[in-house]
Design an enzyme around this catalytic site. Structure first.
Site, mmCIF file in Angstrom:
data_model
loop_
_atom_site.group_PDB
_atom_site.id
_atom_site.type_symbol
_atom_site.label_atom_id
_atom_site.label_comp_id
_atom_site.label_asym_id
_atom_site.label_seq_id
_atom_site.Cartn_x
_atom_site.Cartn_y
_atom_site.Cartn_z
ATOM 1 N N TRP A 139 13.430 -59.446 -11.997
ATOM 2 C CA TRP A 139 14.271 -60.574 -12.379
ATOM 3 C C TRP A 139 15.203 -61.027 -11.261
ATOM 4 O O TRP A 139 15.671 -62.166 -11.276
ATOM 5 C CB TRP A 139 15.130 -60.209 -13.598
ATOM 6 C CG TRP A 139 15.950 -58.957 -13.405
ATOM 7 C CD1 TRP A 139 15.610 -57.695 -13.794
ATOM 8 C CD2 TRP A 139 17.217 -58.845 -12.760
ATOM 9 N NE1 TRP A 139 16.596 -56.796 -13.427
ATOM 10 C CE2 TRP A 139 17.596 -57.475 -12.790
ATOM 11 C CE3 TRP A 139 18.084 -59.767 -12.158
ATOM 12 C CZ2 TRP A 139 18.791 -57.017 -12.245
ATOM 13 C CZ3 TRP A 139 19.279 -59.301 -11.608
ATOM 14 C CH2 TRP A 139 19.631 -57.940 -11.660
ATOM 15 N N ASN A 140 15.494 -60.154 -10.275
ATOM 16 C CA ASN A 140 16.577 -60.486 -9.349
ATOM 17 C C ASN A 140 16.198 -61.509 -8.280
ATOM 18 O O ASN A 140 17.072 -62.180 -7.740
ATOM 19 C CB ASN A 140 17.149 -59.213 -8.711
ATOM 20 C CG ASN A 140 16.108 -58.372 -8.024
ATOM 21 O OD1 ASN A 140 14.903 -58.564 -8.202
ATOM 22 N ND2 ASN A 140 16.556 -57.424 -7.227
ATOM 23 N N LYS A 175 2.859 -60.973 -14.281
ATOM 24 C CA LYS A 175 3.714 -60.618 -15.400
ATOM 25 C C LYS A 175 5.157 -60.684 -14.912
ATOM 26 O O LYS A 175 5.649 -59.765 -14.264
ATOM 27 C CB LYS A 175 3.370 -59.212 -15.917
ATOM 28 C CG LYS A 175 3.805 -58.927 -17.359
ATOM 29 C CD LYS A 175 5.311 -58.871 -17.556
ATOM 30 C CE LYS A 175 5.936 -57.689 -16.866
ATOM 31 N NZ LYS A 175 7.438 -57.661 -17.056
ATOM 32 N N GLY A 232 10.139 -53.006 -8.731
ATOM 33 C CA GLY A 232 11.058 -52.603 -9.785
ATOM 34 C C GLY A 232 11.558 -51.191 -9.553
ATOM 35 O O GLY A 232 11.545 -50.683 -8.430
ATOM 36 N N SER A 233 11.973 -50.558 -10.631
ATOM 37 C CA SER A 233 12.591 -49.243 -10.519
ATOM 38 C C SER A 233 11.555 -48.171 -10.198
ATOM 39 O O SER A 233 10.367 -48.307 -10.502
ATOM 40 C CB SER A 233 13.303 -48.885 -11.821
ATOM 41 O OG SER A 233 12.366 -48.617 -12.845
ATOM 42 N N GLU A 284 6.977 -51.481 -4.555
ATOM 43 C CA GLU A 284 8.282 -51.663 -3.913
ATOM 44 C C GLU A 284 9.308 -51.237 -4.939
ATOM 45 O O GLU A 284 9.581 -51.969 -5.899
ATOM 46 C CB GLU A 284 8.460 -53.126 -3.479
ATOM 47 C CG GLU A 284 9.581 -53.308 -2.474
ATOM 48 C CD GLU A 284 10.881 -53.668 -3.132
ATOM 49 O OE1 GLU A 284 11.730 -52.754 -3.279
ATOM 50 O OE2 GLU A 284 11.064 -54.826 -3.504
ATOM 51 N N LEU A 285 9.878 -50.035 -4.744
ATOM 52 C CA LEU A 285 10.656 -49.384 -5.790
ATOM 53 C C LEU A 285 12.139 -49.305 -5.410
ATOM 54 O O LEU A 285 12.621 -50.098 -4.618
ATOM 55 C CB LEU A 285 10.060 -47.996 -6.061
ATOM 56 C CG LEU A 285 8.547 -47.997 -6.369
ATOM 57 C CD1 LEU A 285 8.032 -46.586 -6.555
ATOM 58 C CD2 LEU A 285 8.244 -48.852 -7.599
ATOM 59 N N ARG A 294 24.926 -59.933 -1.735
ATOM 60 C CA ARG A 294 23.951 -60.905 -2.245
ATOM 61 C C ARG A 294 23.608 -60.573 -3.689
ATOM 62 O O ARG A 294 23.383 -59.417 -4.044
ATOM 63 C CB ARG A 294 22.688 -60.904 -1.386
ATOM 64 C CG ARG A 294 22.796 -61.719 -0.102
ATOM 65 C CD ARG A 294 21.501 -61.678 0.670
ATOM 66 N NE ARG A 294 21.166 -60.316 1.066
ATOM 67 C CZ ARG A 294 19.927 -59.900 1.323
ATOM 68 N NH1 ARG A 294 18.910 -60.725 1.179
ATOM 69 N NH2 ARG A 294 19.714 -58.656 1.700
ATOM 70 N N CYS A 324 17.373 -54.610 -4.232
ATOM 71 C CA CYS A 324 16.877 -53.286 -3.851
ATOM 72 C C CYS A 324 17.275 -52.920 -2.436
ATOM 73 O O CYS A 324 17.301 -51.735 -2.086
ATOM 74 C CB CYS A 324 15.362 -53.229 -4.019
ATOM 75 S SG CYS A 324 14.495 -54.503 -3.078
ATOM 76 N N GLU A 326 21.373 -45.187 -7.089
ATOM 77 C CA GLU A 326 21.432 -46.612 -6.754
ATOM 78 C C GLU A 326 22.354 -47.334 -7.727
ATOM 79 O O GLU A 326 22.206 -47.217 -8.941
ATOM 80 C CB GLU A 326 20.035 -47.228 -6.815
ATOM 81 C CG GLU A 326 19.997 -48.687 -6.417
ATOM 82 C CD GLU A 326 18.587 -49.259 -6.433
ATOM 83 O OE1 GLU A 326 18.295 -50.157 -5.617
ATOM 84 O OE2 GLU A 326 17.764 -48.797 -7.255
ATOM 85 N N SER A 360 15.231 -58.810 5.747
ATOM 86 C CA SER A 360 14.062 -59.422 5.112
ATOM 87 C C SER A 360 13.588 -60.645 5.885
ATOM 88 O O SER A 360 14.389 -61.491 6.292
ATOM 89 C CB SER A 360 14.398 -59.827 3.671
ATOM 90 O OG SER A 360 14.821 -58.713 2.923
ATOM 91 N N GLU A 403 4.813 -55.458 1.833
ATOM 92 C CA GLU A 403 4.671 -56.884 1.547
ATOM 93 C C GLU A 403 5.285 -57.656 2.705
ATOM 94 O O GLU A 403 6.214 -57.188 3.362
ATOM 95 C CB GLU A 403 5.376 -57.239 0.229
ATOM 96 C CG GLU A 403 4.709 -56.609 -0.982
ATOM 97 C CD GLU A 403 5.363 -56.979 -2.296
ATOM 98 O OE1 GLU A 403 4.626 -57.249 -3.264
ATOM 99 O OE2 GLU A 403 6.608 -56.989 -2.363
#
Length: 491
Positions: free
Chosen positions: A162-163, A186, A244-245, A266-267, A294, A300, A397, A457, A474
């Site tokens: 979502w972020n 998804k 995600g987590s 990517e956790l 940010r 993450c 975290e 990034s 990625e």
């Protein structure tokens, strides 16, 4: 609902809210929906189709049917689609930024920056779509020729957070399409609107060229596991990409193991931000704000632990407090706001618990630390000094605007602190010593390292971590590799 402050009436009327399967938008099976709310106001924005396992199966049917024709589509044509989507995203920057702010809370300036960042993935992979390198050579032993080809992995399930609802979608969809893979996306139920809007851009460009309609499919849902479990068990699915987590990623990896799926994970992160005794403290504070604040710290790659040499810790902390106190907390849609809300009430509870734990263990709150509960999910920028090394703010975290300052005495201690976590996504370090910087680049256990900069990034660079922070990369050339198989032909 009056969208005038967050989404224009025209955008509200035309924003997709359904399931996209085989080039057509439709309600979810059973017409069930879930609400998407604005975290700054807690108002309901729109009702979105609540996809079921049946919808997921239809989406995979479409992706599987489109797999062969999309794989055979000339790379130049695939590149043209991506170039066109890039132009659409840039043209609709204001609408996309409004959606990002409305459903995720980040200030409009940050939302516009996300649009630009996300668009760059589409442009980068448009340029990479025609560069699937292979090789041909004579067999060293003689008697034949070795040909190495690259093929698309196949239908891929892309699960986005979502972020960064635009950038994480484009970072997955664009390389998959460039490689020749079809996808089922998804999106997060907390912020699906932006992803759905971008998906319509892909759908429209595919339709305009008469290309396979099932190339891009999207199924929003409020029950992720119920949707994804049968997809991961389907032998037609060949690739899973998840952001995600760590906990959810581990569960998905277990499910993916049965089908021996290619996976990109990517956790979670627990990024150290190291400030050495020779650092330019003004630059370090500027970098700290970029690395930490940010999306109100909900990234993450956010700096999670500020590890500062004891000789400059007080000076650095004082400067950081000044910078934090200059931030303006509020609805991201309002002018002048620099720190928006957290995503939901649970996120606020979590951050409050982390700060309380640090204080209970002896840390001092230098600024922030509390916010009156009311309308919206807000928490103030908070600086903690004298934080013990076993506090949750250091070991876990913290997805929020909290900066715990921990001191170290020498480089060996700094490295031990930086690496003393199961995570290894990104690390930041400020020093004027080139030799030290080179040592850090070799010794810090992280997939990305920023030296004297708070943002790492870039669409053209590999993004990903080590240890419990993930598998695969990625962005950059490596991002395309994740969607390609290597095939050796002995001729």
């Amino acid at each position: 609902m009056d969208f005038s402050s967050v989404i224009s009436p025209t955008l509200a009327a035309h924003a997709p809210t359904g399931v996209l399967v085989d080039g057509r938008w439709s309600p979810a099976a059973g017409s069930s929906t879930f609400e998407v709310t604005n975290p700054a106001t807690e108002d309901v924005l729109l009702d979105v189709a609540d996809g079921s396992p049946e919808d997921g199966a239809r989406a995979l049917d479409a992706a599987a049917a489109a797999a062969a024709p999309w794989r055979r589509t000339p790379p130049r044509t695939r590149a043209d689609v991506l170039h066109a989507v890039f132009r659409r995203i840039v043209t609709h920057t204001d609408d996309l930024a409004a959606l990002i702010t409305a459903e995720g809370g980040k200030p409009l300036a940050e939302a516009r920056a996300e649009v630009a960042y996300g668009a760059e993935f589409v442009r980068w992979y448009a340029e990479q779509a025609v560069r699937h390198d292979g090789s041909v050579r004579a067999a060293p032993a003689g008697g034949g020729t070795q040909i190495v080809q690259r093929r698309p992995v196949g239908p891929s399930l892309l699960i986005t957070p979502w972020n960064f609802p635009l950038a994480m979608a484009t970072r997955k969809i664009a390389p998959a399409l460039a490689a020749g893979c079809t996808v089922v996306v998804k999106p997060s139920s907390l912020a699906p609107l932006t992803t759905l809007y971008v998906a319509e851009m892909f759908r429209a460009e595919l339709e305009a060229r008469g290309l396979p309609a099932g190339t891009v499919n999207v199924v929003p849902t409020s029950a992720s596991a119920r949707l994804t479990a049968p997809l991961l068990a389907d032998p037609r699915l060949r690739k899973l990409s998840f952001t995600g987590s760590t906990g959810v990623g581990q569960s998905l990896l277990r499910d993916a193991a049965a089908g021996v799926l290619r996976t990109s994970m990517e956790l979670g992160g627990n990024a150290p931000f190291l400030v050495f005794e020779d650092a330019d403290l003004d630059d370090a504070v500027q970098g700290a704000m970029a690395a930490k604040m940010r999306n109100a710290g909900q990234t993450c790659v956010a700096a999670n632990r500020f590890l500062v040499h004891s000789s400059v810790a007080d000076d650095f902390t004082d400067r950081l407090v000044v910078a934090f106190e200059q931030q303006v907390v509020g609805d991201g849609a309002e002018a002048g706001v620099t720190v928006g809300p957290l995503i939901d009430a649970g996120a606020v509870d979590s951050v409050e618990g982390v700060v309380a734990d640090a204080v209970d263990r002896g840390a001092q709150v230098r600024t922030g630390g509390s916010w009156p509960r009311g309308r919206g999910h807000f928490y103030p920028p908070t600086v903690l000094a004298g934080v013990p090394r076993d506090a949750l703010a250091v070991t876990d975290e913290t997805f929020g605007p909290v900066a715990p300052v921990v001191t170290f005495d020498d480089d060996e201690d700094a490295l031990a602190l930086a690496n003393g976590t199961e995570h290894g996504l990104v690390a930041y370090a400020y020093t004027r010593d080139v030799g030290r910087a080179l040592v850090l680049s070799r010794e810090i256990e992280a997939g990305m390292i920023g030296i004297n900069r708070g943002i790492v990034s870039d669409a053209s660079a590999p993004f990903g971590g080590v240890k419990h922070s993930g598998i695969g990369r990625e962005g950059g050339e490596a991002g395309l590799e994740e969607y390609l198989e290597t095939v050796y032909v002995a001729l």
